[in-house]
Write a protein that holds these residues in place. Structure first.
Motif, PDB file in Angstrom:
ATOM      1  N   THR A 198     -16.371 -98.111  68.494  1.00 35.76           N
ATOM      2  CA  THR A 198     -15.092 -98.687  68.884  1.00 35.76           C
ATOM      3  C   THR A 198     -14.806 -99.969  68.114  1.00 35.76           C
ATOM      4  O   THR A 198     -15.709-100.585  67.539  1.00 35.76           O
ATOM      5  N   HIS A 199     -13.520-100.316  68.074  1.00 32.19           N
ATOM      6  CA  HIS A 199     -13.122-101.594  67.476  1.00 32.19           C
ATOM      7  C   HIS A 199     -12.870-102.645  68.541  1.00 32.19           C
ATOM      8  O   HIS A 199     -12.743-103.819  68.233  1.00 32.19           O
ATOM      9  N   SER A 200     -12.756-102.124  69.775  1.00 34.68           N
ATOM     10  CA  SER A 200     -12.266-103.038  70.811  1.00 34.68           C
ATOM     11  C   SER A 200     -13.419-103.688  71.576  1.00 34.68           C
ATOM     12  O   SER A 200     -14.339-103.014  72.043  1.00 34.68           O
ATOM     13  N   GLU A 201     -13.341-105.017  71.701  1.00 32.09           N
ATOM     14  CA  GLU A 201     -14.362-105.782  72.422  1.00 32.09           C
ATOM     15  C   GLU A 201     -14.397-105.353  73.876  1.00 32.09           C
ATOM     16  O   GLU A 201     -15.452-105.241  74.483  1.00 32.09           O
ATOM     17  N   LYS A 202     -13.181-105.057  74.402  1.00 30.31           N
ATOM     18  CA  LYS A 202     -13.086-104.699  75.814  1.00 30.31           C
ATOM     19  C   LYS A 202     -13.872-103.407  76.062  1.00 30.31           C
ATOM     20  O   LYS A 202     -14.673-103.316  76.991  1.00 30.31           O
ATOM     21  N   ASN A 203     -13.659-102.407  75.169  1.00 30.88           N
ATOM     22  CA  ASN A 203     -14.392-101.147  75.334  1.00 30.88           C
ATOM     23  C   ASN A 203     -15.887-101.362  75.167  1.00 30.88           C
ATOM     24  O   ASN A 203     -16.695-100.732  75.844  1.00 30.88           O
ATOM     25  N   ALA A 204     -16.231-102.266  74.238  1.00 28.15           N
ATOM     26  CA  ALA A 204     -17.642-102.511  73.979  1.00 28.15           C
ATOM     27  C   ALA A 204     -18.320-103.041  75.233  1.00 28.15           C
ATOM     28  O   ALA A 204     -19.494-102.770  75.480  1.00 28.15           O
ATOM     29  N   SER A 205     -17.549-103.750  76.038  1.00 27.10           N
ATOM     30  CA  SER A 205     -18.146-104.379  77.223  1.00 27.10           C
ATOM     31  C   SER A 205     -18.583-103.361  78.271  1.00 27.10           C
ATOM     32  O   SER A 205     -19.339-103.678  79.166  1.00 27.10           O
ATOM     33  N   TYR A 206     -18.116-102.151  78.153  1.00 30.48           N
ATOM     34  CA  TYR A 206     -18.581-101.099  79.069  1.00 30.48           C
ATOM     35  C   TYR A 206     -20.054-100.801  78.853  1.00 30.48           C
ATOM     36  O   TYR A 206     -20.757-100.410  79.763  1.00 30.48           O
ATOM     37  N   GLY A 207     -20.508-100.970  77.592  1.00 27.78           N
ATOM     38  CA  GLY A 207     -21.884-100.628  77.274  1.00 27.78           C
ATOM     39  C   GLY A 207     -22.826-101.798  77.469  1.00 27.78           C
ATOM     40  O   GLY A 207     -22.397-102.944  77.587  1.00 27.78           O
ATOM     41  N   ALA A 208     -24.120-101.496  77.446  1.00 31.19           N
ATOM     42  CA  ALA A 208     -25.108-102.534  77.654  1.00 31.19           C
ATOM     43  C   ALA A 208     -25.526-103.144  76.329  1.00 31.19           C
ATOM     44  O   ALA A 208     -25.900-104.293  76.233  1.00 31.19           O
ATOM     45  N   ARG A 209     -25.497-102.351  75.259  1.00 32.90           N
ATOM     46  CA  ARG A 209     -26.057-102.809  73.994  1.00 32.90           C
ATOM     47  C   ARG A 209     -25.048-102.536  72.873  1.00 32.90           C
ATOM     48  O   ARG A 209     -24.394-101.502  72.856  1.00 32.90           O
ATOM     49  N   ILE A 210     -24.930-103.500  71.956  1.00 35.78           N
ATOM     50  CA  ILE A 210     -23.983-103.361  70.850  1.00 35.78           C
ATOM     51  C   ILE A 210     -24.745-103.523  69.547  1.00 35.78           C
ATOM     52  O   ILE A 210     -25.576-104.430  69.422  1.00 35.78           O
ATOM     53  N   ILE A 211     -24.507-102.612  68.579  1.00 32.12           N
ATOM     54  CA  ILE A 211     -25.024-102.907  67.245  1.00 32.12           C
ATOM     55  C   ILE A 211     -23.829-103.032  66.312  1.00 32.12           C
ATOM     56  O   ILE A 211     -22.817-102.350  66.473  1.00 32.12           O
ATOM     57  N   ASN A 212     -23.971-103.946  65.329  1.00 33.43           N
ATOM     58  CA  ASN A 212     -22.908-104.172  64.376  1.00 33.43           C
ATOM     59  C   ASN A 212     -23.284-103.575  63.033  1.00 33.43           C
ATOM     60  O   ASN A 212     -24.385-103.777  62.537  1.00 33.43           O
ATOM     61  N   LEU A 213     -22.313-102.864  62.456  1.00 43.45           N
ATOM     62  CA  LEU A 213     -22.544-102.237  61.163  1.00 43.45           C
ATOM     63  C   LEU A 213     -21.603-102.893  60.158  1.00 43.45           C
ATOM     64  O   LEU A 213     -20.384-102.936  60.369  1.00 43.45           O
ATOM     65  N   VAL A 214     -22.154-103.454  59.082  1.00 38.42           N
ATOM     66  CA  VAL A 214     -21.312-104.019  58.023  1.00 38.42           C
ATOM     67  C   VAL A 214     -21.810-103.495  56.694  1.00 38.42           C
ATOM     68  O   VAL A 214     -22.995-103.670  56.363  1.00 38.42           O
ATOM     69  N   ASP A 215     -20.920-102.827  55.989  1.00 35.77           N
ATOM     70  CA  ASP A 215     -21.290-102.314  54.666  1.00 35.77           C
ATOM     71  C   ASP A 215     -22.528-101.438  54.700  1.00 35.77           C
ATOM     72  O   ASP A 215     -23.318-101.425  53.748  1.00 35.77           O
ATOM     73  N   GLY A 216     -22.752-100.781  55.794  1.00 41.21           N
ATOM     74  CA  GLY A 216     -23.897 -99.878  55.855  1.00 41.21           C
ATOM     75  C   GLY A 216     -25.167-100.521  56.381  1.00 41.21           C
ATOM     76  O   GLY A 216     -26.172 -99.842  56.587  1.00 41.21           O
ATOM     77  N   TRP A 217     -25.149-101.830  56.546  1.00 41.65           N
ATOM     78  CA  TRP A 217     -26.318-102.504  57.109  1.00 41.65           C
ATOM     79  C   TRP A 217     -26.097-102.773  58.580  1.00 41.65           C
ATOM     80  O   TRP A 217     -24.995-103.060  58.998  1.00 41.65           O
TER      81      TRP A 217
END
Ligand SMILES: Nc1ncnc2c1ncn2[C@@H]1O[C@H](COP(=O)(O)OP(=O)(O)O)[C@@H](O)[C@H]1O
Ligand SMILES: [Mg+2]
Lengths: 221, 802
Positions: A198-217
């Protein structure tokens, strides 16, 4: 449940290798609600597809329930798809020529579920998603939110262990989006593992864990 | 699951009416075509199998050695051969000799022309020609018996009982009374052996001297034998050499220098007779297996063109089907399931096409029967080959046409399909290649049709050197009055203005059967020439021009004995400068030298397949004419024909009046060419029609795919003409390309065909251009209309739609 070790993915265009995923190490436990975030073109969808075994990595190891994904035959893959993994796409991907009812029925048919049991399950889903009146309609007769609800219903009708959702609310208005997210939350609470992009912070808040992907890393925030 | 597939397939069918129609209708036409051709070919192949004893029946053929050592087969055998076979070979249980003669039958004073068949009494024991009346074992116990075919009996006696009725039949030059002792059921369509009136072979003695009947040198009858059950033909054939030595030894010694291998006998199974073109006899109908092969090839072409439509439309539609494939894979369908789905779908389509195709075939069957002069019917349950062939046709078409989506599309990985917007429709190299194949075939057929039509026109309109129009030919049919008929006609008709000129000849001009031919010698030179026995006025009657010397004339009393007229070709071959006065010898007719009194222009007496040959005209000394030629005036032809008939009835009352026109005789020579020209023409119409159906569908899809692009271009200022050109050009290029492949192919095939004619047209480049313009025009019409429609559409709508 999921173990990824040094997964990379590149496309060879001409003489140039374009890396989409680099050195991804990722473990997901059963029952987690994981969110993948990142800018457009970062490789989120690619990662999700590899996780769902719709695509294969260029290098690295991927174990699904300790089974090496790259060694699975087409048969075993389609068994996994029809029994354990449910997909939800940003653009719904319903079958245009089938009604709502028939779209829901299709995965059960591939799973060879018996007629009466099938009817029961579909009725239950239609009921749960408030779609009983719409069961005879075709996808193009529904709004985007309604289509996405059908897509979610289709994904969960087989009681999958893992749901992969690629920007499930991307084409929906706020109210519709909330409805879909609540649904996913509910499923997670009853034990289903969920990985969403997702792009949305609000949707992300539903989950417990977030990983960020930038340029494949994978980057830490 | 299956229901799910059927739902998808039938919804697709209804939603996309145009494509469904193109697919199903195109395939239906092709299937109907194939069914008809199948019936034709099957009928050709199973000829003569209806005889219960077919596997034991043989025809005796004679092989005679040619100068170069090769053997030529003949079906005609000497009359004593059959009885000798039966006496000496215990393996032969039944034997029947068979012979047909043209004759006249008189019933209640009404003469009619009939073909009389003579056969030995075993005939009905061997062949399965059931008798409706009479005892097959005993019909010929009385040598005055005749057996009639059902239809012939009806013609003579209507609803009366034919048994015991008396017919007067001419044998040789006399009439004999025969009593009807049997009626045979009408002969099946696929029988090589046919008869109308059958009499005992023994009656041959009534018109042939005993001496000739026992001769081993005259090859005049067919001989059929039936072998004992379980006997191989080779067992009998092994005994032939000693038989030949015993019976033909003397003949071989006299004529073939004692070379016993000069003759061989051969037992030909009855079922092999029909399609064997090497052994020919005018008694038994035959057919060239080449026709079956060519027709089967044509049917296959049409089927391929129609199957290509299905594939092409499937490819074009695959863009939208791809998403379904992707989704199904995500939901757990493996490749096998998808293949089943797509094959199932195309089988579903081909099943519907098959039903329509059968309906179409039934609809066109009467016309087809008329065209092929057969009595074909689709035997759905009466014979299993037809039904199985039709069902397997459905499977083959279904599997071929479904192969692209089933084999190729099912292999895509879902990610590729679901994210990148793969574009296959219309632009795919494969489908463009298929369009080129379709149009290559169509253009090939168009060119062939044009060239065949042109050649046929040429054949019928070339100046033959004679004036055949309004020349009536009346065959004298060996009537005893024949010798005087020409003179009587001339005397009686002299007063009528509409009878311009009248003469007789022993030859029917305008046939390809062998004319009498003989060696002509002049000093040391020897050439072959055709000779014509004619009466005075003949050359005038047929309008043949004299270029040197004069015509025969009554005032030259020596003409009938000493004079000949030759054609220019003969003059050329003998290298004469001046022909008149030259003395030649011939070996037919007269032995003494003959003087050339005139030279005619070269003229065609055979078809244009052959070169003009040297010809010699004599005055027939006994006035024994076989044909009366009458040049009549152009006014009120029916009245003049009535006059001729009246004159005939008065002078030859026992014989039916028959006539034809000389120019028609020449036209009849090209019936086969006409038939093939029609077949190729109709096929090319079908081919073009089906190809255009496909092109129409492809264009519609391409436009649907490009609606947005067309809209944007229009917003940016593109003109309607420019947009139409853009869309049409894509397809037109393919048609132009197809021309370049079709041209050399058609040129080659048509030059081969034309080589069969000594007189032929040159293949002109214009024909190719015409075919190209035709194909391009038809394609442009198919594509252009839709392109214009798309181009004039309001861009806002198409953009909103996307
Ligand atoms: N088939 C392909 N060939 C080449 N490059 C591709 C292909 N598919 C995706 N990419 C590239 O991979 C990158 C990541 O794509 P994606 O995973 O869809 O990103 P995200 O979902 O994060 O927006 C993009 O730059 C895209 O252009
Ligand atoms: Mg994405």
């Amino acid at each position: 449940m999921i173990k990824m070790k040094e997964i990379t993915k590149f496309y060879s265009t001409g003489f140039v290798k374009t890396f989409v995923l680099r050195n991804i190490n990722l473990n997901v436990e059963e029952g987690e609600f994981l969110t993948i975030m990142g800018p457009s073109g970062a490789g989120k969808s690619t990662l999700l597809h590899i996780l769902g075994m719709l695509d294969s990595p260029s290098s690295g190891d991927y174990f699904f329930y300790d089974k090496p994904a790259h060694r699975l035959s087409e048969r075993q893959l389609s068994d996994l798809h029809k029994n354990h993994i449910g997909f939800v796409f940003q653009s719904y991907h319903l079958i245009d020529d089938l009604t709502v009812y028939e779209n829901l029925e299709t995965p059960l048919l591939y799973k060879k579920v018996k007629g009466s049991e099938r009817k029961g399950k579909i009725a239950e889903m239609l009921d749960r998603f408030n779609m009983v009146a719409k069961k005879k309609l075709f996808p193009n007769q529904l709004s985007g939110g309604q289509q996405q609800k059908v897509a979610v219903a289709r994904a969960i009708i087989i009681n999958p262990k893992l749901i992969l959702a690629d920007e499930p609310t991307g084409n929906l208005n706020t109210k519709e989006g909330t409805e879909v997210m609540d649904l996913l939350k509910e499923l997670n609470e009853s034990g289903t593992t969920i990985i969403q992009v997702t792009h949305s912070e609000k949707n992300a808040s539903y989950g417990a864990r977030i990983i960020n992907l930038v340029d494949g890393w994978i980057v830490d925030k | 699951m299956f229901r799910n597939y059927i739902k998808i397939a039938s919804r697709n069918l209804l939603k996309q009416k145009v494509y469904s129609f193109i697919n199903i209708f195109g395939l239906a036409i092709a299937i109907a075509f194939c069914i008809l051709i199948f019936l034709f070919v099957r009928d050709e192949v199973i000829h003569d199998s209806f005889h219960q004893k077919a596997d034991r029946l043989y025809r005796v053929n004679i092989l005679s050695k040619n100068e170069d050592g090769s053997m030529s087969p003949h079906a005609m055998t000497p009359p004593p051969l059959g009885p000798a076979f039966q006496e000496e070979f215990p393996e032969i249980v039944n034997m029947a000799r068979f012979k047909k003669i043209g004759s006249v039958v008189n019933y209640q004073g009404q003469p009619s022309r009939e073909s009389i068949t003579l056969a030995d009494p075993d005939f009905f024991k061997m062949f399965s020609f059931p008798l409706l009346r009479g005892d097959p074992q005993a019909v010929f116990e009385d040598r005055n018996s005749v057996v009639l075919r059902e239809e012939v009996a009806k013609r003579y006696f209507g609803d009366e009982d034919p048994m015991g009725k008396v017919l007067s039949i001419k044998l040789g030059s006399r009439f004999f009374d025969f009593t009807v002792a049997g009626v045979a059921r009408d002969i099946p369509q696929n029988s090589s052996i046919t008869f109308d009136l059958l009499v005992s072979f023994d009656r041959i003695k009534d018109y042939t001297p005993e001496r000739l009947l026992n001769q081993w040198t005259g090859f005049t009858t067919l001989t059929f034998v039936q072998l004992q059950r379980g006997t191989l033909a080779t067992e009998v054939e092994n005994k032939f050499p000693s038989f030949i030595q015993k019976h033909l030894g003397a003949v071989i010694k006299k004529y073939r220098g004692g070379d016993l291998s000069a003759y061989q006998f051969d037992l030909q199974p009855i079922r092999k007779i029909y399609l064997n073109t090497q052994v020919r006899s005018s008694y038994v109908a035959g057919s060239n297996p080449l026709y079956s092969t060519i027709l089967a090839g044509i049917a296959l072409l049409i089927l391929i063109i129609a199957a290509i439509n299905y594939m092409n439309l499937a490819i074009a539609r695959s863009a939208s089907r791809l998403r379904e494939i992707g989704v199904r894979k995500v939901l757990g369908a493996d490749r096998k399931k998808l293949m089943n789905q797509f094959f199932g779908e195309s089988l579903f389509f081909s099943f519907i096409s098959l039903c329509m195709g059968i309906a179409l075939a039934e609809l066109f069957l009467p016309a087809f029967n008329n065209f092929t002069s057969k009595k074909l019917a689709i035997g759905y349950f009466s014979d299993w080959t037809t039904l199985t062939s039709i069902v397997s046709l459905m499977f083959i078409v279904g599997l071929i046409s479904g192969s692209y989506p089933a084999l190729f599309l099912s292999g895509f990985r879902p990610v590729e399909v679901l994210r990148s917007h793969l574009k296959l429709g219309g632009k795919s190299k494969f489908s463009r290649g298929l369009v080129v194949v379709q149009f290559t075939l169509s253009i090939f057929l168009i060119i062939s049709t044009l060239i065949m039509t042109h050649q046929l026109h040429y054949l019928k309109n070339r100046d033959l050197g004679i004036r055949g129009e309004q020349v009536v030919i009346i065959p004298t049919q060996g009537s005893p009055q024949g010798s005087q008929l020409v003179d009587r006609f001339r005397n009686e008709l002299a007063a009528y203005n509409n009878v311009i000129s009248l003469a007789g000849s022993n030859e029917l001009l305008g046939n390809d059967r062998t004319y009498a031919e003989s060696v002509v010698s002049y000093q040391e030179a020897r050439i072959f020439a055709h000779y014509f026995f004619i009466s005075f006025d003949f050359l005038k009657t047929i309008g043949l021009e004299i270029v040197e010397g004069r015509d025969f004339a009554r005032e030259f009393t020596s003409d009938p004995k000493e004079s000949v007229i030759v054609n220019e070709m003969l003059v050329r071959e003998l290298g004469w400068d001046l022909a008149v006065g030259k003395q030649i010898k011939t070996f037919m007719g007269r032995k003494e030298p003959l003087t050339v009194v005139g030279v005619t222009k070269d003229f065609h007496f055979e078809s244009l397949r052959t070169q003009i040959k040297p010809a010699i005209f004599y005055i027939e000394p006994r006035n024994q004419q076989e044909f009366i030629y009458v040049k009549i005036g152009p006014d009120d032809i029916p009245a003049t024909l009535g006059l001729l008939e009246g004159t005939w009835k008065k002078n030859a009352p026992n014989f039916p009046f028959m006539y034809s026109f000389l120019d028609e005789e020449f036209h009849k020579l090209y019936r086969m060419e006409e038939r093939w020209q029609r077949i190729i023409r109709n096929t090319s119409i079908f081919a073009i029609l089906i190809s255009c159906l496909g092109l129409f569908g492809l264009t519609a899809l391409a436009i649907a795919r490009r609606t947005k692009e067309i809209g944007i271009r229009k917003v940016l200022g593109a003109s309607v003409a420019g947009l139409t050109r853009m869309v049409s050009m894509d397809f037109l290029k393919l048609v132009v390309f197809a021309n370049f492949i079709a041209w050399p192919l058609a040129y080659y095939a048509m030059s081969r065909w034309l080589r069969g004619f000594a007189f032929r047209i040159d293949i002109k480049f214009g024909v190719f251009l015409l075919a190209a313009v035709l194909a391009a025009a038809i394609a442009l019409l198919t594509v252009g209309l839709q392109a214009v429609k798309a181009a004039v559409a309001n861009p806002v709508e198409s953009l909103r739609y996307e």
